[in-house]
Design a protein around this motif. Structure first.
Motif, mmCIF file in Angstrom:
data_model
loop_
_atom_site.group_PDB
_atom_site.id
_atom_site.type_symbol
_atom_site.label_atom_id
_atom_site.label_comp_id
_atom_site.label_asym_id
_atom_site.label_seq_id
_atom_site.Cartn_x
_atom_site.Cartn_y
_atom_site.Cartn_z
ATOM 1 N N SER A 135 0.830 -1.193 0.000
ATOM 2 C CA SER A 135 0.000 0.000 0.000
ATOM 3 C C SER A 135 0.875 1.257 0.000
ATOM 4 O O SER A 135 1.916 1.303 -0.648
ATOM 5 N N THR A 136 0.461 2.298 0.719
ATOM 6 C CA THR A 136 1.206 3.556 0.767
ATOM 7 C C THR A 136 1.631 3.852 2.194
ATOM 8 O O THR A 136 1.107 3.277 3.144
ATOM 9 N N GLU A 137 2.583 4.779 2.345
ATOM 10 C CA GLU A 137 3.034 5.155 3.686
ATOM 11 C C GLU A 137 1.873 5.708 4.510
ATOM 12 O O GLU A 137 1.750 5.416 5.703
ATOM 13 N N GLN A 138 1.006 6.508 3.870
ATOM 14 C CA GLN A 138 -0.127 7.081 4.589
ATOM 15 C C GLN A 138 -1.055 5.979 5.111
ATOM 16 O O GLN A 138 -1.477 5.998 6.272
ATOM 17 N N THR A 139 -1.359 5.007 4.243
ATOM 18 C CA THR A 139 -2.219 3.907 4.662
ATOM 19 C C THR A 139 -1.559 3.094 5.764
ATOM 20 O O THR A 139 -2.204 2.728 6.748
ATOM 21 N N LEU A 140 -0.259 2.811 5.617
ATOM 22 C CA LEU A 140 0.440 2.018 6.631
ATOM 23 C C LEU A 140 0.481 2.736 7.978
ATOM 24 O O LEU A 140 0.319 2.112 9.022
ATOM 25 N N ASP A 141 0.676 4.067 7.936
ATOM 26 C CA ASP A 141 0.678 4.826 9.197
ATOM 27 C C ASP A 141 -0.677 4.735 9.887
ATOM 28 O O ASP A 141 -0.764 4.491 11.097
ATOM 29 N N ARG A 142 -1.757 4.904 9.105
ATOM 30 C CA ARG A 142 -3.097 4.824 9.689
ATOM 31 C C ARG A 142 -3.414 3.404 10.131
ATOM 32 O O ARG A 142 -4.050 3.180 11.162
ATOM 33 N N LEU A 143 -2.950 2.432 9.331
ATOM 34 C CA LEU A 143 -3.173 1.029 9.681
ATOM 35 C C LEU A 143 -2.489 0.696 11.007
ATOM 36 O O LEU A 143 -3.101 0.073 11.887
ATOM 37 N N MET A 144 -1.236 1.106 11.162
ATOM 38 C CA MET A 144 -0.521 0.814 12.392
ATOM 39 C C MET A 144 -1.245 1.418 13.596
ATOM 40 O O MET A 144 -1.392 0.775 14.632
ATOM 41 N N LEU A 145 -1.703 2.660 13.445
ATOM 42 C CA LEU A 145 -2.413 3.315 14.547
ATOM 43 C C LEU A 145 -3.689 2.558 14.893
ATOM 44 O O LEU A 145 -3.973 2.274 16.055
ATOM 45 N N ASN A 146 -4.475 2.193 13.862
ATOM 46 C CA ASN A 146 -5.724 1.462 14.092
ATOM 47 C C ASN A 146 -5.469 0.087 14.701
ATOM 48 O O ASN A 146 -6.189 -0.341 15.609
ATOM 49 N N VAL A 148 -3.303 -10.154 1.087
ATOM 50 C CA VAL A 148 -4.705 -9.926 1.420
ATOM 51 C C VAL A 148 -5.352 -8.754 0.692
ATOM 52 O O VAL A 148 -6.435 -8.317 1.068
ATOM 53 N N GLY A 149 -4.738 -8.196 -0.317
ATOM 54 C CA GLY A 149 -5.394 -7.182 -1.133
ATOM 55 C C GLY A 149 -5.767 -5.922 -0.378
ATOM 56 O O GLY A 149 -4.923 -5.232 0.178
ATOM 57 N N ALA A 150 -7.065 -5.630 -0.342
ATOM 58 C CA ALA A 150 -7.545 -4.361 0.209
ATOM 59 C C ALA A 150 -7.652 -4.350 1.728
ATOM 60 O O ALA A 150 -8.146 -3.379 2.294
ATOM 61 N N ALA A 151 -7.197 -5.387 2.395
ATOM 62 C CA ALA A 151 -7.341 -5.458 3.856
ATOM 63 C C ALA A 151 -6.694 -4.262 4.548
ATOM 64 O O ALA A 151 -7.238 -3.724 5.504
ATOM 65 N N PHE A 152 -5.520 -3.830 4.074
ATOM 66 C CA PHE A 152 -4.861 -2.677 4.690
ATOM 67 C C PHE A 152 -5.765 -1.452 4.616
ATOM 68 O O PHE A 152 -5.938 -0.723 5.590
ATOM 69 N N ASP A 153 -6.316 -1.195 3.419
ATOM 70 C CA ASP A 153 -7.161 -0.013 3.241
ATOM 71 C C ASP A 153 -8.419 -0.086 4.088
ATOM 72 O O ASP A 153 -8.874 0.925 4.626
ATOM 73 N N TYR A 154 -9.001 -1.282 4.223
ATOM 74 C CA TYR A 154 -10.185 -1.436 5.069
ATOM 75 C C TYR A 154 -9.848 -1.136 6.530
ATOM 76 O O TYR A 154 -10.528 -0.368 7.196
ATOM 77 N N HIS A 155 -8.788 -1.747 7.025
ATOM 78 C CA HIS A 155 -8.475 -1.619 8.443
ATOM 79 C C HIS A 155 -7.838 -0.282 8.791
ATOM 80 O O HIS A 155 -7.860 0.122 9.957
ATOM 81 N N ALA A 156 -7.296 0.411 7.781
ATOM 82 C CA ALA A 156 -6.779 1.761 8.022
ATOM 83 C C ALA A 156 -7.906 2.789 7.968
ATOM 84 O O ALA A 156 -7.693 3.956 8.282
ATOM 85 N N GLY A 157 -9.088 2.351 7.563
ATOM 86 C CA GLY A 157 -10.218 3.265 7.480
ATOM 87 C C GLY A 157 -10.286 4.038 6.178
ATOM 88 O O GLY A 157 -11.054 4.992 6.048
ATOM 89 N N ILE A 158 -9.492 3.634 5.168
ATOM 90 C CA ILE A 158 -9.508 4.314 3.868
ATOM 91 C C ILE A 158 -10.743 3.893 3.072
ATOM 92 O O ILE A 158 -11.397 4.722 2.441
#
Length: 203
Positions: free
Chosen positions: A88-99, A127-137
């Motif tokens: 994914s992207t750094e922004q998504t990973l940052d939000r994912l880690m926080l969530n 897992v495809g879009a799992a990061f974006d789902y769990h990061a709230g994107i």
């Protein structure tokens, strides 16, 4: 997956919906890659239905990639197993880690997992879009849409420019292939395996 993580051994996992299956059907090299994975789960109701009809799998529900991700992360957190997040992207990973810290206390993805499996002594989960789902994107569809195989329509509505080809071209192609297999007009033969490990449900 957890046993592989405890024992520091490779274990490749992916969750495939229709798009992932069709990518393997249309690209024989990628199909061989997918058939070499240790575990492939049906991440879409149409894939689960096909496994039940064509192979008598008796699956009562799909294995959704984002849900599988949460189960694995929770179990890893419970056992104190380290987790590395890639993609994914750094922004998504940052939000994912926080969530993830707030809730758990703790066709590129399959290509990457296939290439890295011999090099890393750990399980790898694509897992495809799992990061974006769990990061709230991305927002998850209503449960009734997930249960009845309409998640693709929800995703198409959220990202029409990116996903129109996936759902409006590959989904009908997938149905034609399934009907041909059901009518015994097309054998369910996998591409040449990338390893000597047989696939129980070939693509």
């Amino acid at each position: 997956m957890l046993a592989a993580a405890r024992n520091r051994r490779p274990f490749a996992v992916t969750a495939l919906a229709v798009h992932g299956v069709m990518t393997g059907v249309l690209d024989r090299e990628h199909g061989a890659r997918l058939n070499s994975f240790d575990l492939v789960t049906p991440d879409g109701q149409p894939v689960r239905w096909a496994l039940n009809v064509l192979h008598g799998a008796g699956l009562t529900d799909r294995v959704c990639g984002p849900t599988l991700t949460l189960h694995v992360l929770r179990a890893a957190a419970d056992e104190g197993l380290p987790v590395y997040l890639y993609g994914s992207t750094e922004q998504t990973l940052d939000r994912l880690m926080l969530n993830l810290q707030n809730t758990l206390g703790c066709p590129r993805q399959e290509t990457f997992v296939h290439a890295m499996r011999p090099l890393l002594p750990m399980p790898l989960l694509a897992v495809g879009a799992a990061f974006d789902y769990h990061a709230g994107i991305l927002r998850r569809p209503p449960l009734w849409m997930q249960k009845h195989g309409w998640e693709w329509l929800w995703r198409l509505g959220l990202e029409p420019a990116r996903l129109w080809r996936r759902y409006l071209i590959l989904n009908p192609h997938y149905l034609l292939i399934l009907m041909a297999q059901w009518a015994r007009l097309r054998p369910a033969t996998p591409p040449p395996p990338a390893t000597d490990r047989p696939a129980e449900f070939p693509v």
